[in-house]
Design an enzyme around this catalytic site. Structure first.
Site, PDB file in Angstrom:
ATOM      1  N   HIS A  53     -33.018  -8.019 -13.782  1.00 37.60           N
ATOM      2  CA  HIS A  53     -31.977  -7.118 -13.261  1.00 37.60           C
ATOM      3  C   HIS A  53     -32.282  -6.819 -11.802  1.00 37.60           C
ATOM      4  CE1 HIS A  53     -29.227  -3.715 -12.954  1.00 37.60           C
ATOM      5  NE2 HIS A  53     -28.650  -4.198 -14.045  1.00 37.60           N
ATOM      6  N   ASP A 107     -27.143  -7.194 -21.420  1.00 40.11           N
ATOM      7  CA  ASP A 107     -26.467  -8.348 -22.039  1.00 40.11           C
ATOM      8  C   ASP A 107     -27.314  -9.059 -23.090  1.00 40.11           C
ATOM      9  OD1 ASP A 107     -25.147  -8.893 -18.802  1.00 40.11           O
ATOM     10  OD2 ASP A 107     -24.050  -8.177 -20.554  1.00 40.11           O
TER      11      ASP A 107
HETATM   12  C1  SDX Z   1     -25.485  -7.297 -15.389  1.00 35.18           C
HETATM   13  O1  SDX Z   1     -26.168  -4.839 -11.141  1.00 35.18           O
HETATM   14  C2  SDX Z   1     -25.848  -4.336 -12.305  1.00 35.18           C
HETATM   15  O2  SDX Z   1     -25.929  -3.169 -12.528  1.00 35.18           O
HETATM   16  C3  SDX Z   1     -25.360  -5.380 -13.315  1.00 35.18           C
HETATM   17  C4  SDX Z   1     -25.192  -4.865 -14.752  1.00 35.18           C
HETATM   18  C5  SDX Z   1     -24.075  -3.833 -14.874  1.00 35.18           C
HETATM   19  O3  SDX Z   1     -24.126  -3.015 -15.798  1.00 35.18           O
HETATM   20  O4  SDX Z   1     -23.093  -3.918 -14.070  1.00 35.18           O
HETATM   21  O5  SDX Z   1     -26.399  -4.318 -15.222  1.00 35.18           O
HETATM   22  C6  SDX Z   1     -24.782  -6.013 -15.692  1.00 35.18           C
HETATM   23  O6  SDX Z   1     -24.978  -8.091 -14.619  1.00 35.18           O
HETATM   24  C7  SDX Z   1     -26.846  -7.543 -15.977  1.00 35.18           C
HETATM   25  C8  SDX Z   1     -27.479  -8.903 -15.511  1.00 35.18           C
HETATM   26  C9  SDX Z   1     -26.879 -10.050 -16.361  1.00 35.18           C
HETATM   27  N1  SDX Z   1     -27.334 -11.353 -15.816  1.00 35.18           N
HETATM   28  C10 SDX Z   1     -28.248 -12.089 -16.478  1.00 35.18           C
HETATM   29  O7  SDX Z   1     -28.821 -11.735 -17.507  1.00 35.18           O
HETATM   30  C11 SDX Z   1     -28.509 -13.469 -15.836  1.00 35.18           C
HETATM   31  C12 SDX Z   1     -30.011 -13.757 -15.819  1.00 35.18           C
HETATM   32  N2  SDX Z   1     -30.646 -12.863 -14.834  1.00 35.18           N
HETATM   33  C13 SDX Z   1     -30.799 -13.340 -13.509  1.00 35.18           C
HETATM   34  O8  SDX Z   1     -30.009 -14.345 -13.046  1.00 35.18           O
HETATM   35  C14 SDX Z   1     -31.241 -12.272 -12.507  1.00 35.18           C
HETATM   36  O9  SDX Z   1     -32.256 -11.588 -13.094  1.00 35.18           O
HETATM   37  C15 SDX Z   1     -30.191 -11.295 -11.984  1.00 35.18           C
HETATM   38  C16 SDX Z   1     -28.974 -11.995 -11.478  1.00 35.18           C
HETATM   39  C17 SDX Z   1     -29.789 -10.342 -13.042  1.00 35.18           C
HETATM   40  C18 SDX Z   1     -30.838 -10.509 -10.850  1.00 35.18           C
HETATM   41  O10 SDX Z   1     -31.071 -11.419  -9.822  1.00 35.18           O
HETATM   42  P1  SDX Z   1     -31.815 -10.996  -8.465  1.00 35.18           P
HETATM   43  O11 SDX Z   1     -32.037  -9.532  -8.405  1.00 35.18           O
HETATM   44  O12 SDX Z   1     -31.090 -11.668  -7.342  1.00 35.18           O
HETATM   45  O13 SDX Z   1     -33.261 -11.622  -8.625  1.00 35.18           O
HETATM   46  P2  SDX Z   1     -33.628 -13.145  -8.325  1.00 35.18           P
HETATM   47  O14 SDX Z   1     -32.598 -14.060  -8.903  1.00 35.18           O
HETATM   48  O15 SDX Z   1     -33.937 -13.262  -6.869  1.00 35.18           O
HETATM   49  O16 SDX Z   1     -34.965 -13.287  -9.191  1.00 35.18           O
HETATM   50  C19 SDX Z   1     -36.218 -12.807  -8.687  1.00 35.18           C
HETATM   51  C20 SDX Z   1     -37.265 -13.748  -9.312  1.00 35.18           C
HETATM   52  C21 SDX Z   1     -37.017 -15.231  -9.008  1.00 35.18           C
HETATM   53  O17 SDX Z   1     -38.254 -15.892  -9.093  1.00 35.18           O
HETATM   54  P3  SDX Z   1     -39.067 -16.197  -7.693  1.00 35.18           P
HETATM   55  O18 SDX Z   1     -38.123 -16.919  -6.762  1.00 35.18           O
HETATM   56  O19 SDX Z   1     -39.505 -14.828  -7.173  1.00 35.18           O
HETATM   57  O20 SDX Z   1     -40.239 -17.056  -8.140  1.00 35.18           O
HETATM   58  O21 SDX Z   1     -37.207 -13.621 -10.751  1.00 35.18           O
HETATM   59  C22 SDX Z   1     -36.813 -14.881 -11.283  1.00 35.18           C
HETATM   60  C23 SDX Z   1     -36.186 -15.677 -10.169  1.00 35.18           C
HETATM   61  O22 SDX Z   1     -36.297 -17.082 -10.396  1.00 35.18           O
HETATM   62  N3  SDX Z   1     -35.831 -14.571 -12.342  1.00 35.18           N
HETATM   63  C24 SDX Z   1     -35.730 -15.220 -13.490  1.00 35.18           C
HETATM   64  C25 SDX Z   1     -34.697 -14.571 -14.191  1.00 35.18           C
HETATM   65  N4  SDX Z   1     -34.204 -13.577 -13.444  1.00 35.18           N
HETATM   66  C26 SDX Z   1     -34.911 -13.575 -12.308  1.00 35.18           C
HETATM   67  N5  SDX Z   1     -36.405 -16.278 -14.000  1.00 35.18           N
HETATM   68  C27 SDX Z   1     -36.022 -16.686 -15.233  1.00 35.18           C
HETATM   69  N6  SDX Z   1     -35.050 -16.134 -15.970  1.00 35.18           N
HETATM   70  C28 SDX Z   1     -34.359 -15.072 -15.478  1.00 35.18           C
HETATM   71  N7  SDX Z   1     -33.380 -14.511 -16.193  1.00 35.18           N
END
Ligand code: SDX
Length: 425
Positions: A304, A361
């Site tokens: 998140h 989710d």
């Molecule tokens: C919602 O913002 C809100 O409030 C949203 C929400 C709401 O109520 O409106 O809460 C609802 O959208 C919840 C999120 C649903 N999405 C997912 O579950 C999709 C999977 N999650 C990710 O794609 C990610 O965690 C996000 C999109 C939720 C957040 O992305 P960020 O903050 O841009 O973080 P990032 O992608 O830069 O990740 C940081 C690190 C990375 O690794 P490094 O480059 O540092 O090595 O964490 C890793 C990412 O690769 N990472 C994951 C991961 N999520 C982050 N690695 C594997 N699996 C994951 N799910």
């Protein structure tokens, strides 16, 4: 505490006012930064940038705290109703019973949807995604209820009631219309959640929603109702800042929510869990895929932007899963896989170091499915829950007379060059 900060660059220094929120959050007011210094700030994805001051929702990502208008989410999920939470988000306080009855009566009086809108369904193939349908139908309401944009208190209230009252029907059309089933009309004598279930599932006038399902859906809708400046809420505020009408603004929010990184994740989670089940349930294989930068796989429902601790909503939904499934006599093998995935991730340094926890989710789809909701309708359910939040954010932006949103950029393209005739290229 100092009420301003100093930015130093070369031999210059610039004073920036400090803004302190009611929960002691700190912000630098950079609204005069460019005029004073020529600098703008750069923050891809707005990870550190506040777009507004808001009194609607407070969340603390480090502590896993979420409150609507000051009320903790766990208390609202346990004690409130979705209609009461809609009122709270819109008007800022819990309604008295008289206020709540009057509000519910206003919603009930506006449930009717123009029948000719149903003709739009004929334009969609049977396998169209329901989010495409509801975003189109939502914008189409502006043709009937207010494209001109009356931003008075009465005008805003009118379109808010219209959209809240009508989106359940439009959502049921996406479900039933694409399936070639009869389109149901809203039953204003039912409460909001029972009416929604009736719109979705009634095949005749004898339909009676199961109280367990009503209660479970009521909780899920409350948990999704607002989440401060998330991607879709920011989209609604941005589109509304041009003084586009509420229907067009929320339609844009629906489109933003559809993305798999945002609300679309609830559908992706179930599809991911099903794929893991079909692949023999080897959760460690998928934990390792999620960690592998060369593998495009992500653990959907994990991580998140703001929560670097447990998403309090995920905690409530997970706890409700076992209870609801057992009450309904449903056993879903993917629930076991989900729990194993969570357990493995929370003990793996990759996830621990990045503070990746289950988000709203991760478990919600397991309950939606147990309630009989098709997987491709999960994000529509998220939109139905988030609707009062979007409307409240739009309303707050309009009431605050906020300027049109127009971010700056840092140009990194070609320097000036003269046109070259095609024969000379
Ligand atoms: C919602 O913002 C809100 O409030 C949203 C929400 C709401 O109520 O409106 O809460 C609802 O959208 C919840 C999120 C649903 N999405 C997912 O579950 C999709 C999977 N999650 C990710 O794609 C990610 O965690 C996000 C999109 C939720 C957040 O992305 P960020 O903050 O841009 O973080 P990032 O992608 O830069 O990740 C940081 C690190 C990375 O690794 P490094 O480059 O540092 O090595 O964490 C890793 C990412 O690769 N990472 C994951 C991961 N999520 C982050 N690695 C594997 N699996 C994951 N799910």
């Amino acid at each position: 505490m100092a009420n301003q900060a100093t930015l130093k660059y070369n031999d210059q220094s610039y004073e920036l006012p400090v803004v302190v929120g009611t929960e002691n959050e700190l912000a630098l007011d950079i609204s005069t930064l460019r005029d004073k210094s020529g600098f703008i700030t750069l923050d891809s994805g707005y990870k550190n940038t506040g777009a507004t001051k808001s009194a609607i929702t407070f969340l603390d990502g480090e502590l896993g705290v979420l409150r609507y208008r000051g009320y903790p989410i766990d208390q609202l999920a346990e004690k409130s109703t979705f209609t009461e939470v809609i009122y709270l988000l819109l008007y800022g306080s819990l309604p008295t019973s008289t206020e709540l009855s009057a509000f519910e009566a206003k919603l009930a009086a506006n449930v009717e949807v123009p029948a000719q809108l149903a003709k739009m369904l004929d334009a969609f193939p049977a396998d169209a995604h329901p989010m495409a349908v509801i975003s189109s139908l939502t914008t189409s309401l502006s043709a009937y209820y207010g494209a001109e944009g009356d931003f008075s208190k009465e005008g805003v209230d009118k379109v808010a009631i219209q959209l809240l009252a009508k989106l359940p029907t439009l959502s049921s059309w996406a479900l039933r219309g694409l399936a070639g089933k009869q389109l149901n009309v809203a039953n204003p004598s039912l409460d909001y959640t029972s009416n929604l279930l009736s719109l979705f599932f009634a095949e005749d006038s004898n339909y009676k929603p199961d109280p367990t399902i009503v209660q479970a859906l009521n909780t899920l809708l409350i948990l999704h109702a607002d989440h401060e400046q998330n991607c879709s809420a920011s989209t609604v505020r941005m589109v509304g800042s041009s003084r586009a009408n509420l229907f067009a603004s929320v339609s844009a929010g629906i489109s933003a929510l559809w993305g798999p990184l945002h609300g679309g994740a609830n559908q992706e989670v179930i599809e991911m869990l099903e794929a893991i089940k079909a692949d023999g349930g080897d959760t460690m294989k998928y934990i390792n895929k999620a960690k592998d930068k060369n593998d495009g796989f992500r653990l959907m429902g994990f991580g998140h932007r703001v929560y670097k601790n447990f998403d309090p909503r995920a905690r409530i939904i997970k706890a409700a899963c076992d209870n609801i499934l057992s009450k309904l006599g449903v056993s879903d093998p993917v629930l076991k896989i989900a729990k194993e995935l969570e357990e493995a991730a929370l003990n793996d340094p990759y996830f621990v170091e990045r503070k990746l926890y289950p988000n709203v989710d991760f478990y919600s789809g397991i309950i939606y499915r147990a309630l009989g909701i098709p997987v491709n309708m999960f994000t529509v359910m998220f939109a139905l829950g988030r609707l009062p939040g979007w409307i409240s954010q739009w309303k707050e932006m309009i009431e605050g007379k906020e300027p049109i949103g127009r971010p700056r950029q840092v140009y990194v393209g070609a320097l000036e060059r003269d046109y070259v005739a095609i024969g000379d290229r």
